[in-house]
Design a protein around this motif. Structure first.
Motif, PDB file in Angstrom:
ATOM      1  N   ALA A 131     -50.963  -9.007  20.573  1.00  0.00           N
ATOM      2  CA  ALA A 131     -51.335 -10.364  20.981  1.00  0.00           C
ATOM      3  C   ALA A 131     -52.556 -10.858  20.222  1.00  0.00           C
ATOM      4  O   ALA A 131     -52.744 -12.072  20.051  1.00  0.00           O
ATOM      5  CB  ALA A 131     -51.603 -10.393  22.486  1.00  0.00           C
ATOM      6  N   ALA A 132     -53.383  -9.905  19.731  1.00  0.00           N
ATOM      7  CA  ALA A 132     -54.570 -10.274  18.940  1.00  0.00           C
ATOM      8  C   ALA A 132     -54.226 -10.506  17.476  1.00  0.00           C
ATOM      9  O   ALA A 132     -55.131 -10.729  16.660  1.00  0.00           O
ATOM     10  CB  ALA A 132     -55.626  -9.176  19.061  1.00  0.00           C
ATOM     11  N   GLY A 133     -52.948 -10.425  17.119  1.00  0.00           N
ATOM     12  CA  GLY A 133     -52.517 -10.727  15.753  1.00  0.00           C
ATOM     13  C   GLY A 133     -52.306  -9.523  14.869  1.00  0.00           C
ATOM     14  O   GLY A 133     -52.115  -9.685  13.654  1.00  0.00           O
ATOM     15  N   CYS A 134     -52.326  -8.316  15.428  1.00  0.00           N
ATOM     16  CA  CYS A 134     -52.142  -7.105  14.618  1.00  0.00           C
ATOM     17  C   CYS A 134     -50.661  -6.787  14.512  1.00  0.00           C
ATOM     18  O   CYS A 134     -50.017  -6.432  15.515  1.00  0.00           O
ATOM     19  CB  CYS A 134     -52.893  -5.936  15.243  1.00  0.00           C
ATOM     20  N   ARG A 135     -50.132  -6.899  13.310  1.00  0.00           N
ATOM     21  CA  ARG A 135     -48.715  -6.571  13.118  1.00  0.00           C
ATOM     22  C   ARG A 135     -48.500  -5.060  13.070  1.00  0.00           C
ATOM     23  O   ARG A 135     -47.426  -4.570  13.371  1.00  0.00           O
ATOM     24  CB  ARG A 135     -48.215  -7.215  11.829  1.00  0.00           C
ATOM     25  N   ARG A 136     -49.529  -4.353  12.643  1.00  0.00           N
ATOM     26  CA  ARG A 136     -49.441  -2.892  12.588  1.00  0.00           C
ATOM     27  C   ARG A 136     -50.367  -2.314  13.653  1.00  0.00           C
ATOM     28  O   ARG A 136     -51.526  -2.702  13.759  1.00  0.00           O
ATOM     29  CB  ARG A 136     -49.842  -2.380  11.208  1.00  0.00           C
ATOM     30  N   VAL A 137     -49.852  -1.359  14.450  1.00  0.00           N
ATOM     31  CA  VAL A 137     -50.649  -0.679  15.472  1.00  0.00           C
ATOM     32  C   VAL A 137     -50.420   0.816  15.337  1.00  0.00           C
ATOM     33  O   VAL A 137     -49.268   1.268  15.212  1.00  0.00           O
ATOM     34  CB  VAL A 137     -50.272  -1.138  16.900  1.00  0.00           C
ATOM     35  N   LEU A 138     -51.502   1.579  15.337  1.00  0.00           N
ATOM     36  CA  LEU A 138     -51.357   3.036  15.293  1.00  0.00           C
ATOM     37  C   LEU A 138     -52.373   3.680  16.214  1.00  0.00           C
ATOM     38  O   LEU A 138     -53.358   3.068  16.630  1.00  0.00           O
ATOM     39  CB  LEU A 138     -51.505   3.572  13.877  1.00  0.00           C
ATOM     40  N   SER A 148     -49.089  14.828  25.101  1.00  0.00           N
ATOM     41  CA  SER A 148     -48.572  13.606  25.721  1.00  0.00           C
ATOM     42  C   SER A 148     -48.968  12.362  24.937  1.00  0.00           C
ATOM     43  O   SER A 148     -48.278  11.331  25.012  1.00  0.00           O
ATOM     44  CB  SER A 148     -49.067  13.495  27.162  1.00  0.00           C
ATOM     45  N   VAL A 149     -50.056  12.415  24.186  1.00  0.00           N
ATOM     46  CA  VAL A 149     -50.475  11.261  23.402  1.00  0.00           C
ATOM     47  C   VAL A 149     -49.497  11.018  22.249  1.00  0.00           C
ATOM     48  O   VAL A 149     -49.041   9.888  22.019  1.00  0.00           O
ATOM     49  CB  VAL A 149     -51.914  11.447  22.890  1.00  0.00           C
ATOM     50  N   ALA A 150     -49.171  12.085  21.524  1.00  0.00           N
ATOM     51  CA  ALA A 150     -48.186  11.948  20.444  1.00  0.00           C
ATOM     52  C   ALA A 150     -46.832  11.543  21.002  1.00  0.00           C
ATOM     53  O   ALA A 150     -46.088  10.766  20.389  1.00  0.00           O
ATOM     54  CB  ALA A 150     -48.076  13.264  19.672  1.00  0.00           C
ATOM     55  N   LYS A 151     -46.492  12.064  22.178  1.00  0.00           N
ATOM     56  CA  LYS A 151     -45.212  11.700  22.793  1.00  0.00           C
ATOM     57  C   LYS A 151     -45.177  10.217  23.143  1.00  0.00           C
ATOM     58  O   LYS A 151     -44.174   9.528  22.887  1.00  0.00           O
ATOM     59  CB  LYS A 151     -44.980  12.563  24.038  1.00  0.00           C
ATOM     60  N   ALA A 152     -46.263   9.719  23.722  1.00  0.00           N
ATOM     61  CA  ALA A 152     -46.314   8.298  24.059  1.00  0.00           C
ATOM     62  C   ALA A 152     -46.235   7.436  22.803  1.00  0.00           C
ATOM     63  O   ALA A 152     -45.562   6.393  22.791  1.00  0.00           O
ATOM     64  CB  ALA A 152     -47.591   7.992  24.845  1.00  0.00           C
ATOM     65  N   ALA A 153     -46.916   7.842  21.724  1.00  0.00           N
ATOM     66  CA  ALA A 153     -46.847   7.092  20.475  1.00  0.00           C
ATOM     67  C   ALA A 153     -45.422   7.064  19.940  1.00  0.00           C
ATOM     68  O   ALA A 153     -44.947   6.027  19.442  1.00  0.00           O
ATOM     69  CB  ALA A 153     -47.797   7.702  19.445  1.00  0.00           C
ATOM     70  N   GLU A 154     -44.721   8.180  20.060  1.00  0.00           N
ATOM     71  CA  GLU A 154     -43.334   8.233  19.581  1.00  0.00           C
ATOM     72  C   GLU A 154     -42.438   7.323  20.408  1.00  0.00           C
ATOM     73  O   GLU A 154     -41.593   6.592  19.883  1.00  0.00           O
ATOM     74  CB  GLU A 154     -42.844   9.682  19.626  1.00  0.00           C
ATOM     75  N   ILE A 155     -42.616   7.342  21.730  1.00  0.00           N
ATOM     76  CA  ILE A 155     -41.809   6.491  22.601  1.00  0.00           C
ATOM     77  C   ILE A 155     -42.037   5.018  22.275  1.00  0.00           C
ATOM     78  O   ILE A 155     -41.097   4.210  22.252  1.00  0.00           O
ATOM     79  CB  ILE A 155     -42.147   6.775  24.079  1.00  0.00           C
ATOM     80  N   LEU A 156     -43.281   4.672  22.004  1.00  0.00           N
ATOM     81  CA  LEU A 156     -43.646   3.281  21.748  1.00  0.00           C
ATOM     82  C   LEU A 156     -43.489   2.877  20.291  1.00  0.00           C
ATOM     83  O   LEU A 156     -43.820   1.746  19.918  1.00  0.00           O
ATOM     84  CB  LEU A 156     -45.087   3.048  22.191  1.00  0.00           C
ATOM     85  N   ASP A 157     -43.006   3.807  19.469  1.00  0.00           N
ATOM     86  CA  ASP A 157     -42.790   3.541  18.043  1.00  0.00           C
ATOM     87  C   ASP A 157     -44.094   3.147  17.350  1.00  0.00           C
ATOM     88  O   ASP A 157     -44.147   2.195  16.578  1.00  0.00           O
ATOM     89  CB  ASP A 157     -41.735   2.459  17.843  1.00  0.00           C
ATOM     90  N   GLY A 159     -47.432   4.462  14.984  1.00  0.00           N
ATOM     91  CA  GLY A 159     -47.901   5.513  14.099  1.00  0.00           C
ATOM     92  C   GLY A 159     -48.928   6.378  14.811  1.00  0.00           C
ATOM     93  O   GLY A 159     -49.675   5.906  15.677  1.00  0.00           O
ATOM     94  N   PHE A 160     -48.972   7.649  14.458  1.00  0.00           N
ATOM     95  CA  PHE A 160     -49.915   8.573  15.105  1.00  0.00           C
ATOM     96  C   PHE A 160     -50.638   9.371  14.027  1.00  0.00           C
ATOM     97  O   PHE A 160     -50.007  10.010  13.192  1.00  0.00           O
ATOM     98  CB  PHE A 160     -49.181   9.516  16.053  1.00  0.00           C
ATOM     99  N   LYS A 161     -51.958   9.306  14.053  1.00  0.00           N
ATOM    100  CA  LYS A 161     -52.778  10.043  13.097  1.00  0.00           C
ATOM    101  C   LYS A 161     -53.664  11.009  13.863  1.00  0.00           C
ATOM    102  O   LYS A 161     -54.503  10.590  14.681  1.00  0.00           O
ATOM    103  CB  LYS A 161     -53.636   9.108  12.253  1.00  0.00           C
ATOM    104  N   ALA A 162     -53.465  12.297  13.628  1.00  0.00           N
ATOM    105  CA  ALA A 162     -54.278  13.328  14.266  1.00  0.00           C
ATOM    106  C   ALA A 162     -55.369  13.762  13.289  1.00  0.00           C
ATOM    107  O   ALA A 162     -55.078  14.287  12.215  1.00  0.00           O
ATOM    108  CB  ALA A 162     -53.412  14.521  14.661  1.00  0.00           C
ATOM    109  N   LEU A 163     -56.609  13.520  13.645  1.00  0.00           N
ATOM    110  CA  LEU A 163     -57.720  13.922  12.784  1.00  0.00           C
ATOM    111  C   LEU A 163     -57.933  15.423  12.910  1.00  0.00           C
ATOM    112  O   LEU A 163     -57.944  15.962  14.031  1.00  0.00           O
ATOM    113  CB  LEU A 163     -58.992  13.173  13.173  1.00  0.00           C
TER     114      LEU A 163
END
Length: 825
Positions: A131-138, A148-157, A159-163
């Protein structure tokens, strides 16, 4: 039970009539007895898991309201909502927890746990950033963040970056700053959901949430193409830290914390399942969905939720209150200190790292590799994780650490009992995974002969995996299951000090029988060659014959002995590997023709009374943990044809469609999912019957059209990929055609209905039901007699112009035991 004898699982029929009351009660009592009690000394204490005995207040309240079956659908924390019944109880409990998390005002609701709460937080964050105008969200988080964090990212399509984790074991603001700079350089408007953790599952530590929040504030106030949402996973620390270390700033006192999850069913003394999702006011609308058929707006993930759970949580929030929780967790911290003392008494050189404010103790044991004996880990449910560590020389390396949770149900006797068990287990030296310390390479070089290259080739070509992994000593008799034997406990043979011994067998004067080369015999122990898993005869790069010991004969899926002919299978295309399998009494069991590589093949199995076509059979040995193996057999389509006396026409008995072969899927489970041997999966199973004497013609449509409702029968062929499967009967044969769906490739497997009966008459073996009474010369002589016949069978099945037709070759002679040179059978 739905687990079938072949290792697969199918559904049970729904019961037509009710069980008698006494039988129903007896079954439930039996299952209850299998669930560990909380305070019994003989049951696991679960030292490695964040779970505890539910408080009687919560159990009583849940029981009071469960019979009314209240549904707390929706969110009840806004003004004017949640004014009656269990919805009022949920509103009051959630808002009180919001206050505990230092929120001036918040919305939230009860979830099934932190997995759902994290999904809810990332969903709200994604939608708000869009809604703030970000076409890309990760999503960005530490590599140590809960899965569970990576799982939620996968469900929501997303990107997931693990530092990468660093020796601090927390999410460092400097690492986030580097990741943000890299995203800025892309020049695209990007939404970033940062996930911090208050109480990592494997360390108990808490991220510097205040410093991360300050960083997000600085980046937000500066010109940037990035927008931020900050979610805190407080599943393991959120119900502890406010009462033990209230100055740790992980909560809504930080301006740039937007949402949070708690798990009262872990440290909050609630029964499963109960989590809490909290977020700042105004954000829940980003997850709102209108439900016109029900007359409300749904802002939750699950919709309907138990009001009895809300009553249980309310009873603890107001029945224990801060005073009760404070006393509970201070007692846990005292007990954690005692746990550290008993560990150091057993292992004075262990590294102990208590997490600030949390009830977690992280321990690096001084044993080889930091491992603990398997029985100890299993009993106390301990889990080890390799974590970055700065050693005494200042180098950063991975080290194995085990985490311990001291939970409210634990007592001094629990801790002291573990200390005694740990001291006893560490008294004898152990190696990885609790095995006796392995023999070093230098020691092995002086005590064991080198493994010949020919035997290494056998390991790579034989369809049998017994060369690689075996049950440990004292765990080999399946009749001792479940006390000692385990379906899934397999170890690397070399690590057990049981490397296969190999000797050259004196050459035969019959060069045809010998296969044109020298013979080798192999076994773990030549003093007792038939008493330790197997004894084998090998003609390098041509064939092997193996006889199994008594225990393996009980377990084997392919009989008591098997001959594998793999000559030319690696070099010549479409030459099958042939397995001839025998029962313990020497009678023929089956012949298996495998076209493909060692792992993935299209296969035909010939029995006296049945034929089985396997399309896309994929077999794997799976390393579960360390050198602990299991096995997996995945088959896209299995066509099972039962042969009856007479000339009855073919009849379709059943089509079981377990999944759609056209949809891509993982062929095998993930490593951590294997629990029993064998694990089997089928896309489709087709069962037919036909008379052995049937010589008519019946096409695919006549067999399958009605069952498939006009659609194709599909399978994932090893050779062709996704293919149409076209079974038919013609001229006394089963013919299975395969046609590539997205190409022009095709072939057919054709087999005479009477081939199994012919093989049963011609391929007799020797009696191996008492293998310890055999002599090596018995098996060598049998192998020399069988191989020429089996080789002709193999060559008769070579693919010729797209036709694979296993049959009895002209001029082949049988392998009867009475004709075996030198046999004493």
């Amino acid at each position: 039970m739905p687990d079938l004898h072949d290792g697969s699982t199918e559904c049970d029929p729904f019961p037509e009539t009710a069980l008698p009351t006494d039988e129903l009660a007896a079954v439930l009592a039996d299952r209850l007895a299998e669930v560990p009690e909380w305070r019994s000394a003989k049951d696991p204490v679960r030292l490695g898991f964040a779970m505890s005995e539910p408080h009687p207040l919560a159990l009583h309240a849940a029981g009071m309201f469960a019979a009314r079956n209240p549904n707390n659908v929706g969110v009840h924390t806004r003004f004017g909502d949640g004014v009656r019944g269990t919805r009022r109880l949920e509103r009051e409990a959630v808002l009180a927890l919001g206050g505990l998390m230092r929120a001036d005002s918040a919305d939230g609701y009860l979830t099934s746990g932190a997995n759902e709460g994290t999904l809810a937080g990332l969903r709200v964050g994604r939608n708000a950033l869009r809604a703030a105008g970000c076409r890309r969200v990760l999503v960005i988080a530490s590599a140590l963040t809960h899965h569970s964090v990576a799982k939620a990212a996968e469900i929501l399509d997303l990107g997931f970056k693990a530092l990468p984790a660093k020796p601090s074991w927390v999410l460092e603001p400097a690492a986030l700053e580097e990741a943000f700079d890299a995203l800025e350089a892309d020049g695209e408007d990007t939404g970033v959901i940062v996930v911090s953790t208050a109480g990592y599952y494997n360390t108990g530590l808490t991220d510097p949430v205040d410093r991360i929040s300050a960083l997000l504030g600085r980046r937000t106030d500066a010109p940037s193409r990035l927008r931020f949402f900050h979610h805190v996973d407080a599943a393991h620390g959120g119900m502890i830290l406010p009462f033990t270390a209230p100055d740790i700033p992980f909560d809504f006192r930080n301006r740039f914390v937007h949402s949070m999850v708690l798990d009262p069913h872990k440290s909050g003394l609630m029964p499963y399942s109960c989590g809490v999702f909290l977020c700042r006011k105004g954000l829940l609308g980003h997850g709102a969905i209108s439900a016109p058929m029900s007359g409300f707006v749904d802002e939750t993930v699950t919709g309907s939720r138990s009001g009895a759970t809300a009553a249980a949580l309310w009873s603890l929030v107001f029945g224990l209150a801060a005073e009760g929780y404070r006393e509970t967790f201070r007692g846990c911290l005292d007990l954690r200190g005692r746990l550290g003392d008993v560990i150091l008494a057993a292992d004075p050189d262990a590294v102990l790292l208590p997490s600030p404010g949390n009830t977690v103790l992280v321990v690096g044991f001084s044993t080889e590799g930091g491992h603990l004996p398997g029985a100890l880990r299993e009993h106390y449910r301990l889990v080890g994780n390799a974590l970055p560590w700065t050693d005494a020389q200042g180098r950063v390396t991975d080290r194995l650490f085990h985490h311990f949770y001291v939970m409210p149900h634990m007592t001094v006797s629990h801790v002291d009992g573990f200390g005694a068990d740990l001291a006893a287990a560490l008294a004898a030296p152990v190696g990885p995974e609790g095995r006796p310390a392995p023999v070093t390479e230098a020691e092995r070089a002086t005590t064991e002969p080198p493994v010949p290259a020919e035997l290494k080739h056998l390991r790579g070509t034989s369809a049998c995996l017994r060369h690689l992994v075996v049950h440990p000593p004292q765990r080999r008799d399946p009749d001792d299951y479940p006390h000692a034997y385990s379906f899934h406990t397999f170890r690397n043979r070399a690590e057990l000090g049981e490397q296969l011994r190999v000797e050259t067998w004196p050459p035969s004067t019959d060069t045809e029988a010998q296969g044109g080369g020298e013979l080798l015999v192999y076994a773990p122990d030549f003093d007792a060659p038939f008493a330790n898993e197997l004894f084998g005869v090998l003609s390098p790069r041509k064939f092997s014959l193996e006889v199994l010991d008594r225990n393996q004969q009980k377990l084997s899926l392919v009989g008591a002995a098997h001959l594998s002919v793999f000559e030319d299978a690696d070099e010549r295309p479409h030459t099958p590997v042939l397995l001839a399998n025998f029962h313990g009494d020497g009678g023929f069991r089956s012949a298996e023709y495998k076209w493909g590589d060692r792992w993935h093949a299209d296969e035909l199995q010939v029995f006296e009374d049945s034929l089985v076509v396997k399309v896309g059979k994929d077999a794997r040995s799976i390393r579960r943990t360390g050198d602990d193996y299991s096995f997996s057999i995945d088959t896209s389509l299995e066509l099972r044809v039962t042969l009856t006396d007479g000339d009855a026409p073919p009849r379709l008995e059943r089509v079981a469609q377990h999944t759609d072969p056209a949809l891509p899927r993982r062929r095998h489970l993930l490593r951590g999912q294997y629990q029993r041997f064998p694990n089997r999966f089928f896309d489709v199973i087709v069962s037919l019957t036909v008379g052995r004497g049937f010589t008519g013609t019946v096409g695919t449509d006549d067999l399958l059209a009605e069952a498939l409702q006009g659609g194709p029968l599909l399978a994932r062929s090893a050779d062709l990929g996704l293919a149409r499967v076209l079974p038919r009967f013609a001229e006394g044969r089963l013919v299975t055609g395969l046609e590539e769906v997205r190409g022009e490739g095709s072939y057919e497997m054709s087999v005479d209905l009477g081939l199994g009966a012919r093989l049963r008459r011609e391929l007799e073996g020797i009696d191996v039901t008492e293998p310890e009474n055999l002599e090596p010369r018995d098996v060598v002589a049998w192998a020399e007699r069988l191989h020429p016949v089996a080789r002709r069978l193999q060559l008769a099945a070579v693919d010729r112009d797209g036709v694979r037709h296993p049959h009895w070759p002209t001029g082949a002679s049988g392998g009867k035991a009475s004709a075996v040179r030198g046999s004493t059978a």
